[in-house]
Design a protein around this motif. Sequence first.
Motif, PDB file in Angstrom:
ATOM      1  N   ASN A 279       2.099   5.339   4.885  1.00 16.68           N
ATOM      2  CA  ASN A 279       3.518   4.994   4.937  1.00 16.68           C
ATOM      3  C   ASN A 279       3.808   3.649   4.282  1.00 16.68           C
ATOM      4  O   ASN A 279       4.931   3.381   3.859  1.00 16.68           O
ATOM      5  N   ASP A 280       2.784   2.792   4.213  1.00 16.42           N
ATOM      6  CA  ASP A 280       3.006   1.475   3.622  1.00 16.42           C
ATOM      7  C   ASP A 280       2.468   1.391   2.201  1.00 16.42           C
ATOM      8  O   ASP A 280       2.260   0.290   1.689  1.00 16.42           O
ATOM      9  N   CYS A 281       2.251   2.550   1.563  1.00 12.95           N
ATOM     10  CA  CYS A 281       1.594   2.507   0.261  1.00 12.95           C
ATOM     11  C   CYS A 281       2.443   1.831  -0.808  1.00 12.95           C
ATOM     12  O   CYS A 281       1.931   1.414  -1.840  1.00 12.95           O
ATOM     13  N   PHE A 282       3.750   1.699  -0.578  1.00 10.91           N
ATOM     14  CA  PHE A 282       4.608   1.036  -1.548  1.00 10.91           C
ATOM     15  C   PHE A 282       5.062  -0.346  -1.070  1.00 10.91           C
ATOM     16  O   PHE A 282       5.904  -0.978  -1.714  1.00 10.91           O
ATOM     17  N   ALA A 283       4.522  -0.788   0.052  1.00 11.30           N
ATOM     18  CA  ALA A 283       4.975  -2.055   0.605  1.00 11.30           C
ATOM     19  C   ALA A 283       4.563  -3.219  -0.294  1.00 11.30           C
ATOM     20  O   ALA A 283       3.447  -3.259  -0.814  1.00 11.30           O
TER      21      ALA A 283
END
Length: 686
Positions: A279-283
């Motif tokens: 879910n945080d791969c684009f953070a």
Amino acid sequence: MSVFDTIVMVDWAGGNDRGPTPKKDAIWAAVNHDGVAEEPAYLRNRQVAEEWLSNLLEQETARKRRVMVGFDFPFGYPAGFAHALTGSNNPIDLWHWFEERIEDAPDRNNRFELAGQINRALSHGHGPFWFCPPGQEIEGLPATKNGYRNPFPERRQSEARAKGAFTCWQMGGAGAVGGQVFTGLPVLARLRRQFHAAIWPFDALDREVAFVEIWPSLTVGTAPDGMIKDAWQVTEVARQVAALSPERLAAMLDVTAPEEGWIFGLGFEQELAAPPLRNDCFALPPGVHWTLVDEALTMLRDRLSPVTGFETVRLGAALGRIAAADVRARRSNPALPNTAVDGYGFAGARGEGVHELPLMPGRAAAGDAPGEVPQGHAIRILTGAALPAGVDTVVLQEDVVRDGERIRFSGPVRQAANTRKAGEDVAVGETVVAAGRRITPADLALLSATGSADLDVRRPLKVGVLSTGSELVEVGAVAADGQVYDANRPMLLGMISRFGHEGVDLGRLPDHREAIELRLNEGALACDVILTSGGASAGDEDHVSALLQEAGAMSLWRIAIKPGRPLALGLWRGKPVFGLPGNPVAAMVCTLIFARPAMDLLAGADWSVPQGFEVPAGFSKRKKAGRREYLRARMRDGRAEVFASEGSGRISGLSWAEGLVELPDQGMEVTPGDMVRFIPFGSFGV
């Protein structure tokens, strides 16, 4: 016969009625029609589930559609149990045995009492089942596994290979499947009679309905935030199975297990599973407001992974597909030592002077089985012919005088002259195509020469394209004042096709939040990745970025690039979404620079870097520091020309251009003749 029109996956439960509100530990089912998924169905108890399945199968069979239904509990027991209970090794007899004895109502069933009765009846009171509900005492059923003696194997052969599998003898507790078997087999027995269903792997799958044992935990990872795990798993497994080619499905169903049954997909877990994205791969790191192009590309490369499954195709259908695994040569090329010229073959080197050898009758030609040539003799040999035993050297026919059955030639001739060694090009077992490579026509030649008739490839990446904006109208309609035709969708779908992926047209929507949310839901079920254009910034009508933000998996990347800058990246129901700028020029540049290599990686291909060339500039420009710039350009008379206007609203410049001139992040002044980097559109694959 293994082609199915509809795939159904059911997550069973052995407990009591869960009530009308969807619960995580109830029965969940998912349906996938021809690759299109429906919303998962919540089934509060087994009676509701049996009626739901019966109605579904009636509808599908009435339409002459073949249906495969997966259930997540064992269809059989370890060897010997069926015979001990029924006097027969046939597991279907065991189904009927349970059907006759299980009493099941929404609020209770007799599964624990029946387990105790079986234990008492077998092996002098020592039976295989255990786990008694807390606070209850059931004769013959131990509360725990401690101290009990099992007269049968602890696990089936398939369960011994399945990581984390629970034994079917455990009747309750976390992860237990024992109660599901007791309550599930009677339902399957009734549905089997009603629809004359084939039971895998006990029956040939030549009927309209097939029941298959499938365990979602083998291939499905963590559910997206906010979605019930069992609901997610049945949907994902149905998608995985529906995505298989007929050949791969047939290979996974090719199992012999006549008594115990088998778990579908066992041994094919990697092929079925698509690694979930975080879910945080684009953070972005805290405090980052502007991201340089190279940093953005590095983050995409490091955080994304393949999401496509596997299938096997014939070599003739492999062009443009992505190799799913390393392909090794099944045969050396050349397979045998052979001659590179027309001439005469013999053994050993020859020194200075004239040499004369007797000639063997006949000849060796390409395709002939190698014969044998005695020491001191020669044989007529033609280009490509395998060297006969006793031949390791060939002299050119132009250097030979033939006199009847003898030949003469002058030395010196080195040993092995004019010959090729076996495996000189490729030896058997060598890698000829690496995983992640997109198959080219030249690869087809190499694969054919080394004996590959078929190969494992990645399924095509399905890329959904959605245009948003109330100002957009469809081409062909009458555009009112203030409206514009949707140019992005046809452009992006065309680019996706040229990239080698499968485009899915998700249409055009006005700036209506609910409509966009519904279409994203549909796209997440049908696609592997979604490209949107418009609504990706932070304005009142930028619903794409707002929805991704609320889903808890969105970052608005402000990239130091011209044209472009805002790029919304996030996950929607586990599927990556690229929110592109609405301007067609910026949308195309961002797709080429960022989405294209990211989609290659998601498709299972290698990360791709476009090939650029240093060429003289045919233009002048003063560039400020701070942003990477891409100018629409083409080559003329050995120099790079750029489009007359840098305005990102000038769509005609995209059609005019043959590529992009890339100017670095630093400030610079370009004068005619200075070297600049030109990237042809062909380097991007368009």
